[in-house]
Design a protein around this motif. Sequence first.
Motif, PDB file in Angstrom:
ATOM      1  N   VAL A   1     -21.800  -0.848   6.210  1.00  0.00           N
ATOM      2  CA  VAL A   1     -21.101   0.171   5.791  1.00  0.00           C
ATOM      3  C   VAL A   1     -20.378  -0.346   4.453  1.00  0.00           C
ATOM      4  O   VAL A   1     -19.719  -1.124   4.316  1.00  0.00           O
ATOM      5  CB  VAL A   1     -19.756   1.081   6.519  1.00  0.00           C
ATOM      6  CG1 VAL A   1     -19.306   2.035   5.810  1.00  0.00           C
ATOM      7  CG2 VAL A   1     -20.550   1.169   8.106  1.00  0.00           C
ATOM      8  N   ALA A   2     -20.855   0.424   3.312  1.00  0.00           N
ATOM      9  CA  ALA A   2     -20.214   0.515   1.852  1.00  0.00           C
ATOM     10  C   ALA A   2     -19.357   1.669   1.510  1.00  0.00           C
ATOM     11  O   ALA A   2     -19.942   2.866   1.985  1.00  0.00           O
ATOM     12  CB  ALA A   2     -21.330  -0.018   1.072  1.00  0.00           C
ATOM     13  N   HIS A   3     -18.199   1.594   0.690  1.00  0.00           N
ATOM     14  CA  HIS A   3     -17.531   2.440   0.265  1.00  0.00           C
ATOM     15  C   HIS A   3     -17.705   2.702  -1.003  1.00  0.00           C
ATOM     16  O   HIS A   3     -17.817   2.024  -1.757  1.00  0.00           O
ATOM     17  CB  HIS A   3     -16.033   2.608   0.850  1.00  0.00           C
ATOM     18  CG  HIS A   3     -15.912   2.692   2.512  1.00  0.00           C
ATOM     19  ND1 HIS A   3     -15.746   3.795   2.922  1.00  0.00           N
ATOM     20  CD2 HIS A   3     -15.753   1.724   3.194  1.00  0.00           C
ATOM     21  CE1 HIS A   3     -15.366   3.583   4.301  1.00  0.00           C
ATOM     22  NE2 HIS A   3     -15.752   2.372   4.595  1.00  0.00           N
ATOM     23  N   ALA A   4     -17.486   4.202  -1.592  1.00  0.00           N
ATOM     24  CA  ALA A   4     -17.586   4.193  -3.096  1.00  0.00           C
ATOM     25  C   ALA A   4     -16.548   3.710  -3.673  1.00  0.00           C
ATOM     26  O   ALA A   4     -15.449   3.722  -3.204  1.00  0.00           O
ATOM     27  CB  ALA A   4     -17.771   5.783  -3.079  1.00  0.00           C
ATOM     28  N   ARG A   5     -16.880   3.108  -4.920  1.00  0.00           N
ATOM     29  CA  ARG A   5     -15.751   2.595  -5.659  1.00  0.00           C
ATOM     30  C   ARG A   5     -14.673   3.493  -6.653  1.00  0.00           C
ATOM     31  O   ARG A   5     -13.670   3.231  -6.761  1.00  0.00           O
ATOM     32  CB  ARG A   5     -16.176   1.651  -6.905  1.00  0.00           C
ATOM     33  CG  ARG A   5     -17.235   0.438  -6.422  1.00  0.00           C
ATOM     34  CD  ARG A   5     -17.816   0.091  -7.256  1.00  0.00           C
ATOM     35  NE  ARG A   5     -18.819  -1.224  -6.906  1.00  0.00           N
ATOM     36  CZ  ARG A   5     -19.536  -2.230  -7.819  1.00  0.00           C
ATOM     37  NH1 ARG A   5     -19.558  -2.001  -8.710  1.00  0.00           N
ATOM     38  NH2 ARG A   5     -20.362  -3.187  -7.208  1.00  0.00           N
ATOM     39  N   TYR A   6     -15.564   4.825  -6.654  1.00  0.00           N
ATOM     40  CA  TYR A   6     -14.580   5.989  -7.278  1.00  0.00           C
ATOM     41  C   TYR A   6     -14.668   7.136  -6.423  1.00  0.00           C
ATOM     42  O   TYR A   6     -15.498   7.289  -5.234  1.00  0.00           O
ATOM     43  CB  TYR A   6     -15.341   6.443  -8.516  1.00  0.00           C
ATOM     44  CG  TYR A   6     -15.633   5.039  -9.616  1.00  0.00           C
ATOM     45  CD1 TYR A   6     -14.738   4.427 -10.301  1.00  0.00           C
ATOM     46  CD2 TYR A   6     -16.873   4.496  -9.606  1.00  0.00           C
ATOM     47  CE1 TYR A   6     -14.927   3.176 -10.944  1.00  0.00           C
ATOM     48  CE2 TYR A   6     -17.475   3.472 -10.415  1.00  0.00           C
ATOM     49  CZ  TYR A   6     -16.366   2.925 -11.177  1.00  0.00           C
ATOM     50  OH  TYR A   6     -16.716   1.496 -11.638  1.00  0.00           O
TER      51      TYR A   6
ATOM     52  N   ASP B   1     -16.112  16.141  19.711  1.00  0.00           N
ATOM     53  CA  ASP B   1     -14.954  15.888  18.855  1.00  0.00           C
ATOM     54  C   ASP B   1     -14.919  15.078  17.893  1.00  0.00           C
ATOM     55  O   ASP B   1     -14.168  14.691  16.842  1.00  0.00           O
ATOM     56  CB  ASP B   1     -13.920  15.302  19.766  1.00  0.00           C
ATOM     57  CG  ASP B   1     -14.027  13.826  20.309  1.00  0.00           C
ATOM     58  OD1 ASP B   1     -15.283  13.425  20.064  1.00  0.00           O
ATOM     59  OD2 ASP B   1     -13.289  12.990  20.924  1.00  0.00           O
ATOM     60  N   GLY B   2     -16.272  14.667  17.397  1.00  0.00           N
ATOM     61  CA  GLY B   2     -16.442  13.741  16.232  1.00  0.00           C
ATOM     62  C   GLY B   2     -16.333  12.284  16.251  1.00  0.00           C
ATOM     63  O   GLY B   2     -16.284  11.782  15.268  1.00  0.00           O
ATOM     64  N   SER B   3     -15.920  11.854  17.357  1.00  0.00           N
ATOM     65  CA  SER B   3     -15.256  10.429  17.697  1.00  0.00           C
ATOM     66  C   SER B   3     -16.594   9.490  17.444  1.00  0.00           C
ATOM     67  O   SER B   3     -16.546   8.402  17.109  1.00  0.00           O
ATOM     68  CB  SER B   3     -14.715  10.325  18.991  1.00  0.00           C
ATOM     69  OG  SER B   3     -13.682  10.952  18.926  1.00  0.00           O
ATOM     70  N   TYR B   4     -17.640  10.113  17.879  1.00  0.00           N
ATOM     71  CA  TYR B   4     -19.062   9.337  18.028  1.00  0.00           C
ATOM     72  C   TYR B   4     -20.400   9.698  17.323  1.00  0.00           C
ATOM     73  O   TYR B   4     -20.159  11.044  17.255  1.00  0.00           O
ATOM     74  CB  TYR B   4     -19.420   8.813  19.467  1.00  0.00           C
ATOM     75  CG  TYR B   4     -18.231   8.090  20.133  1.00  0.00           C
ATOM     76  CD1 TYR B   4     -18.265   6.558  20.146  1.00  0.00           C
ATOM     77  CD2 TYR B   4     -17.242   8.606  20.766  1.00  0.00           C
ATOM     78  CE1 TYR B   4     -17.413   6.125  20.795  1.00  0.00           C
ATOM     79  CE2 TYR B   4     -16.410   7.915  21.642  1.00  0.00           C
ATOM     80  CZ  TYR B   4     -16.333   6.494  21.570  1.00  0.00           C
ATOM     81  OH  TYR B   4     -15.390   5.859  22.093  1.00  0.00           O
TER      82      TYR B   4
ATOM     83  N   TYR C   1     -17.319   6.647  15.003  1.00  0.00           N
ATOM     84  CA  TYR C   1     -17.240   6.893  13.580  1.00  0.00           C
ATOM     85  C   TYR C   1     -16.244   6.585  12.816  1.00  0.00           C
ATOM     86  O   TYR C   1     -16.275   6.069  11.765  1.00  0.00           O
ATOM     87  CB  TYR C   1     -17.466   8.424  13.658  1.00  0.00           C
ATOM     88  CG  TYR C   1     -17.536   9.108  12.233  1.00  0.00           C
ATOM     89  CD1 TYR C   1     -18.636   8.762  11.255  1.00  0.00           C
ATOM     90  CD2 TYR C   1     -16.606   9.798  11.605  1.00  0.00           C
ATOM     91  CE1 TYR C   1     -18.789   9.304   9.954  1.00  0.00           C
ATOM     92  CE2 TYR C   1     -16.376  10.249  10.331  1.00  0.00           C
ATOM     93  CZ  TYR C   1     -17.386   9.782   9.426  1.00  0.00           C
ATOM     94  OH  TYR C   1     -17.775  10.489   8.122  1.00  0.00           O
ATOM     95  N   LYS C   2     -15.015   6.817  13.563  1.00  0.00           N
ATOM     96  CA  LYS C   2     -13.843   6.321  12.695  1.00  0.00           C
ATOM     97  C   LYS C   2     -13.765   4.922  12.416  1.00  0.00           C
ATOM     98  O   LYS C   2     -13.380   4.442  11.171  1.00  0.00           O
ATOM     99  CB  LYS C   2     -12.596   6.947  13.556  1.00  0.00           C
ATOM    100  CG  LYS C   2     -11.292   6.799  12.889  1.00  0.00           C
ATOM    101  CD  LYS C   2     -10.124   7.188  13.453  1.00  0.00           C
ATOM    102  CE  LYS C   2      -8.664   7.004  12.935  1.00  0.00           C
ATOM    103  NZ  LYS C   2      -7.641   7.365  13.604  1.00  0.00           N
TER     104      LYS C   2
END
Length: 547
Positions: free
Chosen positions: A282-287, A310-313, A328-329
């Motif tokens: 997983v990579a997160h955006a710098r901006y 519930d969006g957990s998985y 997911y979280k």
Amino acid sequence: MNTAANNNTMSSASASGSNAQAPSLKTYFKTPEGKYKLQYEKTHPPGLLHYAHGKTVTQVTLGHIKDKPMQAPLQSSSSLGVTSGVRSAAARLLGGGNGSRALSFVGGNGGSKSMNGTSTRLGSFGPSGSNNVVGNSNFDGKGTYLVFNVGDAIFISDLNSQDKDPIKAIHFSNSNPVCHAYDPDAKDGHDLLIGLHSGDVYSMSLRQQLQDAGKKLVGAQHYNKDGSVNNSRCTCIAWIPNGDGSFIVAHADGNMYVYEKNKDGSGDASFPVVKDQTQFSVAHARYSKNPVARWHICLGSINGIAFSTDGSYVATVGRDGYLRVFDYKNEQLVCGGKSYYGALLCCAWSMDGKYILAGGEDDLVQVWSMEDRKIVAWGDGHNSWVSGVAFDSYWLAPNSDGVGGNIVYRFGSVGQDTQLLLWDLEIEELVVPVRRPPGGSPTFSTGSQSSHWDSACPAGTLQPAPSMRDVPKLSPLVAHRVHTEPLSGLTFTQESVLTVCREGHIKIWTRPGFAESQMSNSDSLTSLSLKEKSSISGKVVTLSYKQ
């Protein structure tokens, strides 16, 4: 929700559909609780087919529009248009369909404005008393709609109208739409997502599209424009439950991107290069721009994604044959495993988050247990690739209050063999295979449970496919040939089962007890969000799994 983009499935031959001597299609099929009857059929206008429509597989999204919001100014996007032929089809609707203004009778969308003050059953069947048509800026739009893709177009049909033709068509000049998703809980009006073969993604308001009769898509937000972030084909798209406007787009190169619709749509291509294509990262955006994160899932295409209620998985299935389940979280792999053979094409969660279905090129339906983190049953009944799976969250076992005892799950599957299969899953009734020592006799003294059942798999590991001897097999409750073409998906509503073939023909099968003559003044569960449905489903929705 659904839903998976099964573009891969087109190369498989249909066992039944290609048989010239195949029996004629019946307009009903029987289950222990009664007959399911063919009520309506929906399709695309024959004159609007694009030359390249064979390159895409039709998927269907159910969209329910609730109360009308404040009027918002309309904006346009230059690359899209609507055909005048479909506008004329809208005008031919018997009584109009959605958006009743007065004297609305039971069955039509928008019936909350009827003279007698009673509200109609949302998503039910019957004639409408509305004279309103698509293209009116005052069009209320309240009701239930089918959104489906064929060729270079997105079509929108009124679920409650008897007319086979759609009431709206939006044509894309640059690429074919391949996947879509609808969010009934959207707060700002943008509730519909569309992913294209080119990788481009649009978010928009379904109501605004129905209100507009012009030649351009209105109020659309454009993401990954011209493949600025990822130029591989979109394969599936989904809103994140409780995600406050966040959604995920999966691509054919094994990457999955997280977007937030309240942020700028311009792409941030500053993600680092994936070093190992076979490993999850997983990579997160710098901006602070879209997309906000990239999940690299696998080598090869992601064919389907599905979130727990519930969006957990989030579960994914791919070209490499693996089902993967992620927290997911926390952005962690929880469990997963391989198909018996070939790619997996589709997946779905039970409403209580305890089980996951997966289907694909091995012609089997996998039933995964989140508690045990393993396959607990195989559904054996299709003669070709399984292209769609779904739990029936509206079905309750006869004489069951859904509390305690042996809970029974009903689920369905469709395949390239043109068949709809219905299954009942009774966990307490599964017969666990017995493991026998080499050369030994099958006696209780020398036998034990299969090694597949000895213990739960450690968290974060992917399992190989278990032996056929190690997993109980389910037989279908019903096997019915519903189309002449290979099927691509199915959807359950409170009153019906929807099936769709890859060529863009949709059939609506009413449940036993929901005939045209049977109407009710209560609102249909079709209008409920996943959160609301889970709270009344009679099953425990607490997600508590081994870590």
